[in-house]
Design a protein around this motif. Sequence first.
Motif, PDB file in Angstrom:
ATOM      1  N   LYS A 195       1.011  37.853   0.839  1.00  0.00           N
ATOM      2  CA  LYS A 195       1.818  39.044   0.554  1.00  0.00           C
ATOM      3  C   LYS A 195       3.113  38.597  -0.071  1.00  0.00           C
ATOM      4  O   LYS A 195       3.748  37.663   0.408  1.00  0.00           O
ATOM      5  CB  LYS A 195       2.071  39.780   1.876  1.00  0.00           C
ATOM      6  N   LYS A 196       3.461  39.255  -1.150  1.00  0.00           N
ATOM      7  CA  LYS A 196       4.755  38.984  -1.770  1.00  0.00           C
ATOM      8  C   LYS A 196       5.733  40.077  -1.349  1.00  0.00           C
ATOM      9  O   LYS A 196       5.333  41.202  -1.045  1.00  0.00           O
ATOM     10  CB  LYS A 196       4.626  38.965  -3.296  1.00  0.00           C
ATOM     11  N   ARG A 197       6.986  39.768  -1.389  1.00  0.00           N
ATOM     12  CA  ARG A 197       8.005  40.758  -1.038  1.00  0.00           C
ATOM     13  C   ARG A 197       8.055  41.869  -2.074  1.00  0.00           C
ATOM     14  O   ARG A 197       7.789  41.633  -3.256  1.00  0.00           O
ATOM     15  CB  ARG A 197       9.378  40.092  -0.987  1.00  0.00           C
ATOM     16  N   ARG A 198       8.434  43.038  -1.600  1.00  0.00           N
ATOM     17  CA  ARG A 198       8.648  44.199  -2.471  1.00  0.00           C
ATOM     18  C   ARG A 198       7.412  44.512  -3.297  1.00  0.00           C
ATOM     19  O   ARG A 198       7.483  44.986  -4.409  1.00  0.00           O
ATOM     20  CB  ARG A 198       9.868  43.986  -3.393  1.00  0.00           C
ATOM     21  N   CYS A 199       6.261  44.205  -2.741  1.00  0.00           N
ATOM     22  CA  CYS A 199       5.014  44.510  -3.446  1.00  0.00           C
ATOM     23  C   CYS A 199       3.985  44.836  -2.386  1.00  0.00           C
ATOM     24  O   CYS A 199       3.847  44.100  -1.406  1.00  0.00           O
ATOM     25  CB  CYS A 199       4.580  43.302  -4.286  1.00  0.00           C
ATOM     26  N   ARG A 200       3.292  45.963  -2.546  1.00  0.00           N
ATOM     27  CA  ARG A 200       2.396  46.416  -1.486  1.00  0.00           C
ATOM     28  C   ARG A 200       1.081  45.643  -1.483  1.00  0.00           C
ATOM     29  O   ARG A 200       0.330  45.713  -0.546  1.00  0.00           O
ATOM     30  CB  ARG A 200       2.097  47.907  -1.674  1.00  0.00           C
TER      31      ARG A 200
END
Lengths: 229, 100
Positions: A195-200
């Motif tokens: 999971k990357k930040r600021r990305c769902r």
Amino acid sequence: MSRALLRSVLELRPAVPRPIASPRILPATQIRALQTQTPRQFNPTAQFVDPQPRPSQLPEQSTSSLSSSSQREPPKQKPNPPRVRLPTTPPEITPQKLDPSVKSLLPLLAAQPAHYITIHIHGRPYLVTEGDAVRLPFLMPDVQPGDVLRLNRASTLGSRDFTLKGSPWVDERLFECRAVVTGTEQEPVRVMIKKKRRCRRKKHVFSQHRYTTLTISEVKVVTEVPEDA
Amino acid sequence: MSWFRITLHRSAIGLPERTRGVLAALGLRRRSQVVFHPVSPQFAGMIMKVKELVRVEEVARPLSRAEVKAERTPERGFWLERRGTGGLEAGKEGEKVGEL
């Protein structure tokens, strides 16, 4: 994972309905007991997988078993040469002088049976005794169940009262330790969520490792030390 | 002819460009990397420039990459004594294959 699971389910299916198929003979309580018992026998965490079919041969085997179930043909096994070949001869050793204390105390150690030994496989220590089962943290290449391995690196060798410590290794000529390859064990699937930040968006990464299992078949102290030692 | 065996022990992060240039000239990119250079005044001077970062030994001959790797790799600790032909598990496997 799904293929191996499907295969195991296919193998289980003829075995499971047998007790349920004969309800007239058994009373209802026994049937219920059988029905409750059967799922317990399935252990989802540690499975034993046949190492015989290599990944490249798996699809061929499954199709042949499904299509020609009436014709019982033994599946053709192509020997898939592994990339790594294990040595089948002992490594050359340079004979070194034994300490006189080792020579004097070795018969006492050998006279006390039930020895333990710390063997080192790829530098990792395993404190074992005869009959122990070891699950290695890796899948050993070029081995099949029933193969006998000779373990020749040990740091300690002992009994109840005596311990022979190596510096860093116990002399190879002083012991014989053998292990039998018993099979392959498969771990439960690991799921790692990327999971990357600021990305769902979430990505699930699956991995399932296989491990070789050994049984220590022999731990013996050699008392006949060669004369030059 | 003897050789310097130079190991980069400490990282060059945050050091001046000149120091990093000396390490690059020695061929050292990452920590615990090992390079071999002949013993000569030029290389001795370069080592003196980065003496706080490297560990130096004098050896008789340079080792190849494979030899350096073999030094670090632990021993296997086993060898295959006997193939399991007609063993307990192998026999069972054979029967299973035959039944299918």
